[in-house]
Design an enzyme around this catalytic site. Structure first.
Site, PDB file in Angstrom:
ATOM      1  N   GLY A  66      16.425 -30.650  54.511  1.00  0.00           N
ATOM      2  CA  GLY A  66      16.473 -30.701  53.012  1.00  0.00           C
ATOM      3  C   GLY A  66      15.248 -30.954  52.135  1.00  0.00           C
ATOM      4  O   GLY A  66      15.288 -31.475  50.886  1.00  0.00           O
ATOM      5  N   ASP A 120       5.789 -27.762  49.622  1.00  0.00           N
ATOM      6  CA  ASP A 120       6.801 -27.847  50.385  1.00  0.00           C
ATOM      7  C   ASP A 120       6.599 -26.874  51.777  1.00  0.00           C
ATOM      8  O   ASP A 120       6.336 -25.914  51.741  1.00  0.00           O
ATOM      9  CB  ASP A 120       8.141 -27.158  49.614  1.00  0.00           C
ATOM     10  CG  ASP A 120       9.416 -26.996  50.811  1.00  0.00           C
ATOM     11  OD1 ASP A 120       9.567 -27.611  51.523  1.00  0.00           O
ATOM     12  OD2 ASP A 120      10.090 -25.872  50.439  1.00  0.00           O
ATOM     13  N   GLY A 162       9.564 -26.186  58.260  1.00  0.00           N
ATOM     14  CA  GLY A 162       9.995 -27.209  59.435  1.00  0.00           C
ATOM     15  C   GLY A 162       9.842 -26.516  60.956  1.00  0.00           C
ATOM     16  O   GLY A 162       9.825 -27.155  61.915  1.00  0.00           O
ATOM     17  N   ASP A 187      24.951 -38.858  52.081  1.00  0.00           N
ATOM     18  CA  ASP A 187      26.293 -38.395  51.666  1.00  0.00           C
ATOM     19  C   ASP A 187      27.296 -37.927  52.973  1.00  0.00           C
ATOM     20  O   ASP A 187      28.244 -38.057  52.810  1.00  0.00           O
ATOM     21  CB  ASP A 187      26.294 -37.680  50.360  1.00  0.00           C
ATOM     22  CG  ASP A 187      25.482 -36.117  50.665  1.00  0.00           C
ATOM     23  OD1 ASP A 187      24.381 -36.247  51.035  1.00  0.00           O
ATOM     24  OD2 ASP A 187      26.191 -34.916  50.387  1.00  0.00           O
ATOM     25  N   GLY A 229     -21.162  -1.791  80.065  1.00  0.00           N
ATOM     26  CA  GLY A 229     -20.167  -0.727  80.174  1.00  0.00           C
ATOM     27  C   GLY A 229     -19.381  -1.412  81.598  1.00  0.00           C
ATOM     28  O   GLY A 229     -19.511  -2.338  82.082  1.00  0.00           O
ATOM     29  N   PHE A 230     -18.509  -0.397  82.017  1.00  0.00           N
ATOM     30  CA  PHE A 230     -17.492  -0.872  83.124  1.00  0.00           C
ATOM     31  C   PHE A 230     -18.302  -1.211  84.494  1.00  0.00           C
ATOM     32  O   PHE A 230     -19.318  -0.529  84.601  1.00  0.00           O
ATOM     33  CB  PHE A 230     -16.587   0.410  83.332  1.00  0.00           C
ATOM     34  CG  PHE A 230     -15.416   0.466  82.412  1.00  0.00           C
ATOM     35  CD1 PHE A 230     -14.464  -0.459  82.291  1.00  0.00           C
ATOM     36  CD2 PHE A 230     -15.303   1.484  81.807  1.00  0.00           C
ATOM     37  CE1 PHE A 230     -13.620  -0.478  81.548  1.00  0.00           C
ATOM     38  CE2 PHE A 230     -14.268   1.617  80.868  1.00  0.00           C
ATOM     39  CZ  PHE A 230     -13.340   0.632  80.822  1.00  0.00           C
ATOM     40  N   LYS A 258     -24.883   1.093  84.914  1.00  0.00           N
ATOM     41  CA  LYS A 258     -25.816   0.258  84.052  1.00  0.00           C
ATOM     42  C   LYS A 258     -26.870   0.066  84.958  1.00  0.00           C
ATOM     43  O   LYS A 258     -28.209   0.039  84.386  1.00  0.00           O
ATOM     44  CB  LYS A 258     -25.177  -0.871  83.453  1.00  0.00           C
ATOM     45  CG  LYS A 258     -23.895  -0.749  82.875  1.00  0.00           C
ATOM     46  CD  LYS A 258     -23.282  -2.067  82.606  1.00  0.00           C
ATOM     47  CE  LYS A 258     -22.829  -2.777  83.611  1.00  0.00           C
ATOM     48  NZ  LYS A 258     -21.706  -2.203  84.239  1.00  0.00           N
ATOM     49  N   SER A 259     -27.067  -0.612  86.180  1.00  0.00           N
ATOM     50  CA  SER A 259     -28.034  -0.983  87.033  1.00  0.00           C
ATOM     51  C   SER A 259     -28.778   0.251  87.491  1.00  0.00           C
ATOM     52  O   SER A 259     -30.063   0.228  87.464  1.00  0.00           O
ATOM     53  CB  SER A 259     -27.464  -1.643  88.192  1.00  0.00           C
ATOM     54  OG  SER A 259     -26.801  -2.817  87.987  1.00  0.00           O
ATOM     55  N   SER A 288     -20.417  -7.372  80.413  1.00  0.00           N
ATOM     56  CA  SER A 288     -20.172  -8.167  79.048  1.00  0.00           C
ATOM     57  C   SER A 288     -19.008  -7.461  78.295  1.00  0.00           C
ATOM     58  O   SER A 288     -19.546  -6.794  77.269  1.00  0.00           O
ATOM     59  CB  SER A 288     -21.698  -8.107  78.325  1.00  0.00           C
ATOM     60  OG  SER A 288     -22.339  -6.738  78.200  1.00  0.00           O
TER      61      SER A 288
END
Length: 636
Positions: free
Chosen positions: A43, A117, A120, A175, A475-476, A481-482, A549
C-alpha cells in the site's frame, strides 16, 4: 481610471500581496525527504496518494482524471484509487505494482516534503536504494494481513545501512483485519526483534489504513487503543538531521572552478557538513595545501558564513591548485586520504560483480577507477548470517576490499554520507551497477608511500636511446601472437633496441602460477602483467606482451597504467575456426571435450578490440609481413 478599472487594480494588488505572503510564509519551511518502502502490495502508492489528496496538492483537472481512471480499474467502496496518483508508468497500472521510483512534493502548514515511492519487488531493490540515498526518514509499510516479510527485512536492513535515522513502521490495511489490536501488537513485536538484531535502536510503529484514511492526518476512532500521533503530525515534527550536519567539521567537495573573468577565481560546491566563515584556515585534499578563506560568494551576494546544505563559491587568499573532486576542510580537522578500503556493497546489476575488474566509482564530486576483491562475506538479510561468496549477484549485499587507482579524500559513511557513499559504474556500458559505503581505510594504505627517485624514467630511456613502449598483442589462442611477437623482438634487437618479451604461458610458470582460468583469475593475470610492463617502461624498455587478454576493460586498464602514447594494442585477427584448426597445444581439443573449462572462444567470450593501433589480419599476410608492418609503425 474608471471605477471598474480601479476595482480590478485593487483586486490584482490584493492577489499579488496574498501570493507574496504565501511565498514568504512557505519559503522558510523546513524540508523533509522520506521514502515509503516494504513488500509488494503493502500500500505504499496508496498511502502517498492519500497524503497528496489530504494536503490538497491535487488540481481539479488531475482529480477529475484520477476519478475517471479509478473507475477504469474498478475501485470499490469509494471514488478514488489513490495509488494512481503515483504509479505513473503504464506497466505499473496494468500490473498494479510500482516499478520506478516516483518522487512527489507536498506541503502542510508546518513543513514541506519530498516523498519517494519505491518499488516492492525484489528485482527492483536497486530503485529502493536510489530513493533511500537522500532520505531523512523511511516509512516501512507492512500489510496487516501478511506481517513481516522478506522484503520488509531487506528494506529495513538497507534503510539502516544507508544511514536513515528515523523509521516509521506503518502497519497498513488495518481495516482489512477489523482493526485488531492483538494482530497489530504481534506484528510490532516481531519487527522489534528483527530491528534490534540489525542495530535499529528506535522506530515508531503506528496502525494505519491508507485507503480509508485511518491515522493519516487525524487520530482514527477505529483504533481507540492507539495513543500515538497520526502519521502527518509525526512527519511534521520529527527532528531533521540538518542541525547534526552543521555541528560536524566543515567539508566542501569542489564541484567546479568558478572563473568568470581574470579578476575572480573561486571554488564552487555544496557544503556536505559544518560551517565556514571568511578568515577560516582551510586545507585542500588530497594535496594537503593550506590557505585562508577571503570571501564566501553566493547567488545573493557575499555571505558572513555558509552552513551544511548551502551551495557557495569559496575564494582563497593564495593561488593554489584546486580542481573538481578535491575536498576543502578546516586546516586542523582534515578528512582522511587513502586508496584501499573496506566497503559494503549493494549490487544492482543482472551481471554479477567481477572481482579484479576495473569499474568507475563516483564518490562526492570525484570519479576514479577502482576494483574490488572477492567479497569477505555476503549478508543473508533473513538470518543476518555472513555467508561465503566469490562474487555478488543482483540485490546481494556484501563486504569487500576496494582499491582505487589513486588516493582519494573520504570519510566513513556513518560519519558523512556525501564523502563515504558512492555509486559503481561499468566502464564498458556506463550503466550504474551498484552502490557502496566506505567503512574505513585499510592500514596498509596509510603505511605505504611513494618514494621519490632521483633517476627518472626519462633518464633511463635516454640512456637506451629509445622511447619506451608496450606492444600489447591480443587474439585467440593459436592466432599467432607469440610467433609474430618473437619476430618483432628479434628485429628490434638487431636494431640495437632494448626489449623484453612477456609471454602468457611463460608468466604463468612463475609470477602467475597461482592463478587459474576463471574470469576473475584472467583479470588478475592481466593486472599483474600490466604492473610488470609499467615497471619495465619506467626502466626505458620496449615491452612486448603476448596474451589472449580477452576482455576490453582489462586491456583498457593496462592502457591507463602507461604514459600517453606508450600502449600500442595489436590485434592478431584470426578466425576462431582457423585458430582451432591449428591447435598447436591441443587446448581446443581439451576444451571441446570438457577437460578444460573457461577457454576463450569455446565457453568464455573474447571481446575483440574496437579501435586497435595495429590490426593484423593473418588471412591476408604472413607472420614476417606482420612483423615488418609493426616495426614500421613503431619506428617510422
Amino acid at each position: 481610471m474608471s471605477e471598474i478599472q480601479e476595482s480590478s487594480y485593487k483586486v490584482d494588488s490584493l492577489i499579488a500581496q496574498d501570493i507574496d505572503a504565501y511565498l514568504v510564509k512557505h519559503q522558510h519551511k523546513s524540508l523533509l525527504r522520506f521514502i515509503t518502502c516494504g513488500s509488494v502490495d503493502d500500500g505504499k502508492s496508496t498511502l502517498i496518494g492519500r497524503l497528496l489528496y489530504d494536503s490538497k496538492m491535487i488540481f481539479e483537472d488531475q482529480l477529475a482524471a484520477l476519478e475517471a481512471d479509478s473507475k477504469k480499474v474498478g475501485t470499490q467502496g469509494q471514488n478514488i484509487d489513490f495509488a494512481l496518483l503515483v504509479d505513473g508508468l503504464a506497466a505499473e497500472r496494468e500490473q498494479g505494482i510500482t516499478i520506478d521510483v516516483a518522487y512527489r512534493f507536498f506541503a502542510t502548514e508546518k513543513r514541506k516534503f519530498i516523498v519517494a515511492d519505491t518499488p516492492g519487488h525484489e528485482q527492483y531493490t536497486r530503485n529502493m536504494v536510489t530513493g533511500a540515498s537522500t532520505a531523512d526518514l523511511a516509512v516501512i509499510l507492512i500489510d496487516a494481513r501478511k506481517g513481516v516479510l522478506t522484503q520488509t527485512r531487506r528494506h529495513s536492513y538497507l534503510a539502516h545501512l544507508i544511514g536513515i535515522r528515523h523509521i516509521v513502521l506503518a502497519v497498513n490495511k488495518m481495516d482489512l483485519i477489523g482493526y485488531d489490536q492483538d494482530k497489530y501488537d504481534a506484528i510490532v513485536a516481531e519487527y522489534r526483534k528483527f530491528a534490534a538484531s540489525i542495530g535499529i535502536k528506535q522506530f515508531t510503529p503506528m496502525p494505519i489504513s491508507g485507503y480509508m484514511g485511518d491515522n493519516i492526518t487525524t487520530r482514527s476512532e477505529n483504533t481507540p487503543w492507539y495513543t500515538g500521533v497520526p502519521l502527518v503530525e509525526f512527519l511534521e515534527t520529527v527532528e531533521l538531521d540538518v542541525t547534526a550536519d552543521q555541528a560536524k567539521p566543515f567539508r566542501l567537495p569542489v564541484q567546479w572552478v568558478n572563473r568568470p573573468n581574470l579578476d575572480f577565481r573561486g571554488f564552487a560546491g555544496q557544503l556536505a557538513s559544518g560551517v565556514v566563515k571568511p578568515g577560516d584556515e582551510v586545507r585542500l585534499l588530497p594535496s594537503g595545501k593550506t590557505s585562508k578563506i577571503t570571501r564566501i560568494v553566493s547567488f545573493d551576494g557575499d555571505l558572513d558564513q555558509a552552513v551544511a546544505g548551502q551551495s557557495v563559491t569559496l575564494c582563497f587568499a593564495d593561488e593554489i591548485d584546486c580542481s573538481r573532486g578535491d575536498v576543502i576542510t578546516p586546516a586542523d580537522a582534515p578528512v582522511q586520504v587513502a586508496d584501499q578500503f573496506e566497503a559494503t556493497i549493494v549490487w544492482m546489476s543482472d551481471e554479477a560483480m567481477t572481482p579484479g575488474r576495473a569499474y568507475w566509482i563516483k564518490l562526492g564530486t570525484q570519479t576514479v577507477s577502482a576494483s574490488f576483491q572477492a567479497p569477505k562475506y555476503q549478508v543473508n538479510v533473513n538470518t543476518l548470517e555472513h555467508a561465503a561468496a566469490k562474487t555478488l549477484e543482483l540485490n546481494s549485499i556484501g563486504v569487500t576490499t576496494l582499491i582505487t587507482d589513486r588516493s582519494i579524500p573520504f570519510e566513513p559513511y556513518e560519519q558523512n554520507r556525501e564523502l563515504g557513499g558512492f555509486i559503481i559504474i561499468d566502464k564498458m556500458t556506463n550503466a550504474t551497477v551498484g552502490a557502496g559505503m566506505l567503512n574505513f581505510s585499510l592500514r596498509r594504505s596509510q603505511n605505504v608511500h611513494w618514494q621519490p627517485l632521483d633517476v627518472s624514467r626519462e633518464t633511463h630511456a635516454n640512456l637506451k636511446n629509445q622511447k619506451p613502449a608496450v606492444l600489447w598483442f591480443t587474439g585467440f589462442s593459436g592466432a599467432g601472437k607469440s610467433t609474430i611477437a618473437n619476430l618483432v623482438e628479434k628485429r628490434l634487437v638487431r636494431m640495437n633496441r632494448h626489449t623484453f618479451l612477456l609471454d602468457g604461458d611463460n608468466v604463468r610458470h612463475g609470477l602467475n602460477k597461482d592463478l587459474g582460468f576463471t574470469e576473475a583469475d584472467r583479470i588478475e593475470n592481466i593486472r599483474r602483467v600490466g604492473e610488470v610492463a609499467k615497471l619495465m617502461t619506467d626502466a626505458g624498455l620496449i615491452v612486448i606482451t603476448a596474451f589472449i587478454s580477452p576482455f576490453r576493460s582489462e586491456r583498457e586498464m593496462v592502457r591507463k597504467m602507461m604514459a600517453p602514447g606508450e600502449f600500442i594494442e595489436i590485434f592478431i585477427d584470426t578466425a576462431l575456426v582457423e585458430a582451432e584448426r591449428r591447435d598447436v597445444k591441443g587446448l581446443y581439443k581439451k576444451a571441446r571435450s570438457g577437460e578444460l573449462k573457461n577457454f576463450t572462444g569455446i565457453d568464455s567470450p573474447y571481446e575483440a578490440p574496437e579501435d586497435p593501433e595495429i590490426h593484423i589480419n593473418t588471412a591476408k599476410m604472413t607472420p614476417e609481413q606482420a612483423a615488418d608492418l609493426i616495426i614500421e609503425r613503431l619506428i617510422p
